[in-house]
Scaffold this motif. Structure first.
Motif, PDB file in Angstrom:
ATOM      1  N   ASN A   1       0.549  -1.244  -0.202  1.00  0.00           N
ATOM      2  CA  ASN A   1      -0.355  -0.015   0.462  1.00  0.00           C
ATOM      3  C   ASN A   1       1.271   1.159   0.229  1.00  0.00           C
ATOM      4  O   ASN A   1      -0.025   2.133   0.332  1.00  0.00           O
ATOM      5  CB  ASN A   1      -1.189  -0.068   1.326  1.00  0.00           C
ATOM      6  N   LEU A   2       1.500   1.116   0.119  1.00  0.00           N
ATOM      7  CA  LEU A   2       3.504   2.175  -0.027  1.00  0.00           C
ATOM      8  C   LEU A   2       3.138   2.955  -0.829  1.00  0.00           C
ATOM      9  O   LEU A   2       3.457   3.934  -1.590  1.00  0.00           O
ATOM     10  CB  LEU A   2       4.296   2.181   0.552  1.00  0.00           C
ATOM     11  N   GLY A   3       2.978   2.042  -2.530  1.00  0.00           N
ATOM     12  CA  GLY A   3       2.912   2.863  -3.295  1.00  0.00           C
ATOM     13  C   GLY A   3       4.421   2.235  -4.210  1.00  0.00           C
ATOM     14  O   GLY A   3       5.351   1.973  -3.293  1.00  0.00           O
ATOM     15  N   GLU A   4       4.049   2.557  -5.227  1.00  0.00           N
ATOM     16  CA  GLU A   4       5.646   1.660  -6.139  1.00  0.00           C
ATOM     17  C   GLU A   4       7.060   2.681  -5.766  1.00  0.00           C
ATOM     18  O   GLU A   4       7.785   1.504  -5.874  1.00  0.00           O
ATOM     19  CB  GLU A   4       5.605   2.203  -7.628  1.00  0.00           C
ATOM     20  N   GLU A   5       7.123   4.409  -6.050  1.00  0.00           N
ATOM     21  CA  GLU A   5       8.193   4.870  -5.385  1.00  0.00           C
ATOM     22  C   GLU A   5       8.614   4.067  -4.506  1.00  0.00           C
ATOM     23  O   GLU A   5       9.417   4.309  -4.133  1.00  0.00           O
ATOM     24  CB  GLU A   5       7.915   6.118  -5.512  1.00  0.00           C
ATOM     25  N   ALA A   6       8.105   4.343  -2.977  1.00  0.00           N
ATOM     26  CA  ALA A   6       8.558   4.262  -1.530  1.00  0.00           C
ATOM     27  C   ALA A   6       9.357   2.033  -1.365  1.00  0.00           C
ATOM     28  O   ALA A   6       9.187   2.148  -0.622  1.00  0.00           O
ATOM     29  CB  ALA A   6       7.058   4.492  -0.776  1.00  0.00           C
ATOM     30  N   ILE A   7       7.926   1.726  -2.523  1.00  0.00           N
ATOM     31  CA  ILE A   7       8.734   0.562  -2.520  1.00  0.00           C
ATOM     32  C   ILE A   7      10.363   0.674  -2.860  1.00  0.00           C
ATOM     33  O   ILE A   7      11.222  -0.568  -1.965  1.00  0.00           O
ATOM     34  CB  ILE A   7       7.561  -0.810  -3.018  1.00  0.00           C
ATOM     35  N   ALA A   8      10.147   0.621  -4.532  1.00  0.00           N
ATOM     36  CA  ALA A   8      11.282   1.152  -5.190  1.00  0.00           C
ATOM     37  C   ALA A   8      12.387   1.582  -3.685  1.00  0.00           C
ATOM     38  O   ALA A   8      13.658   1.353  -4.071  1.00  0.00           O
ATOM     39  CB  ALA A   8      11.810   1.812  -5.756  1.00  0.00           C
ATOM     40  N   ALA A   9      12.340   2.941  -3.463  1.00  0.00           N
ATOM     41  CA  ALA A   9      12.693   3.226  -2.971  1.00  0.00           C
ATOM     42  C   ALA A   9      13.322   1.881  -1.647  1.00  0.00           C
ATOM     43  O   ALA A   9      14.276   2.397  -1.315  1.00  0.00           O
ATOM     44  CB  ALA A   9      12.261   4.026  -1.937  1.00  0.00           C
TER      45      ALA A   9
ATOM     46  N   GLU B   1      16.418  -0.231  -3.324  1.00  0.00           N
ATOM     47  CA  GLU B   1      17.115   0.617  -3.004  1.00  0.00           C
ATOM     48  C   GLU B   1      17.664   0.371  -1.618  1.00  0.00           C
ATOM     49  O   GLU B   1      19.164   0.218  -2.072  1.00  0.00           O
ATOM     50  CB  GLU B   1      17.155   1.559  -3.809  1.00  0.00           C
ATOM     51  N   LYS B   2      17.210   0.797  -0.985  1.00  0.00           N
ATOM     52  CA  LYS B   2      17.611   1.214   0.463  1.00  0.00           C
ATOM     53  C   LYS B   2      18.210  -0.016   1.031  1.00  0.00           C
ATOM     54  O   LYS B   2      19.731   0.128   1.216  1.00  0.00           O
ATOM     55  CB  LYS B   2      16.796   1.767   1.726  1.00  0.00           C
ATOM     56  N   PHE B   3      18.312  -0.898   0.295  1.00  0.00           N
ATOM     57  CA  PHE B   3      18.391  -2.537   1.470  1.00  0.00           C
ATOM     58  C   PHE B   3      19.901  -2.853   0.362  1.00  0.00           C
ATOM     59  O   PHE B   3      20.357  -3.121   0.399  1.00  0.00           O
ATOM     60  CB  PHE B   3      17.889  -2.886   1.594  1.00  0.00           C
ATOM     61  N   LYS B   4      19.438  -3.089  -1.126  1.00  0.00           N
ATOM     62  CA  LYS B   4      21.037  -2.889  -2.032  1.00  0.00           C
ATOM     63  C   LYS B   4      22.118  -2.190  -2.150  1.00  0.00           C
ATOM     64  O   LYS B   4      23.061  -2.476  -1.659  1.00  0.00           O
ATOM     65  CB  LYS B   4      19.862  -2.506  -3.333  1.00  0.00           C
ATOM     66  N   THR B   5      21.530  -0.745  -1.454  1.00  0.00           N
ATOM     67  CA  THR B   5      22.998  -0.253  -1.508  1.00  0.00           C
ATOM     68  C   THR B   5      23.512  -0.752  -0.226  1.00  0.00           C
ATOM     69  O   THR B   5      24.650  -0.418   0.151  1.00  0.00           O
ATOM     70  CB  THR B   5      22.257   0.825  -1.154  1.00  0.00           C
ATOM     71  N   LEU B   6      22.974  -0.860   0.726  1.00  0.00           N
ATOM     72  CA  LEU B   6      23.334  -0.975   2.702  1.00  0.00           C
ATOM     73  C   LEU B   6      24.121  -1.926   2.536  1.00  0.00           C
ATOM     74  O   LEU B   6      24.938  -2.302   3.169  1.00  0.00           O
ATOM     75  CB  LEU B   6      21.996  -1.128   3.420  1.00  0.00           C
ATOM     76  N   ILE B   7      23.324  -3.163   2.011  1.00  0.00           N
ATOM     77  CA  ILE B   7      24.190  -4.732   1.339  1.00  0.00           C
ATOM     78  C   ILE B   7      25.172  -4.360   0.705  1.00  0.00           C
ATOM     79  O   ILE B   7      26.480  -4.992   1.025  1.00  0.00           O
ATOM     80  CB  ILE B   7      22.903  -5.991   1.068  1.00  0.00           C
TER      81      ILE B   7
END
Length: 97
Positions: A17-25, A28-34
């Motif tokens: 329910n967060l929407g596509e942009e928030a999900i993508a963010a 991306e946050k976890f991909k960058t963290l890893i």
């Protein structure tokens, strides 16, 4: 002695329910963290899927699978960050070694 990296995979479910942009963010946050703490081998967006049981009155979640290599201490920190990130409904980290 050099530190030995382990192979891991993580799946996390984001509130759809967060929407596509928030999900993508969040993804991306976890991909960058890893990437900062190891090597991302693959990112597999499974997209919106029906869950086996309701979580927070929701029947669906947005699933992402990331396979990575990192120091053995990193998965505990990743798990901690999952738990404090709004929008992450469930997560699991598995050692592939």
């Amino acid at each position: 002695m050099a530190k030995v990296n382990g192979k891991y995979e993580t799946i996390f479910i984001v509130n759809p329910n967060l929407g596509e942009e928030a999900i993508a963010a969040i993804v991306e946050k976890f991909k960058t963290l890893i990437e900062k703490n190891g090597t991302v081998e693959s990112v597999d967006d499974w997209g919106k899927r029906r869950m086996a049981y309701e979580i927070n009155d929701l029947r669906e979640g947005y699933y992402t699978l990331i396979q990575f290599e990192s120091a053995p201490t990193f998965p505990a920190e990743l798990d901690r960050i999952y738990k404090i990130t709004d929008g992450v409904m469930r997560s699991i980290i598995i050692s592939r070694d």
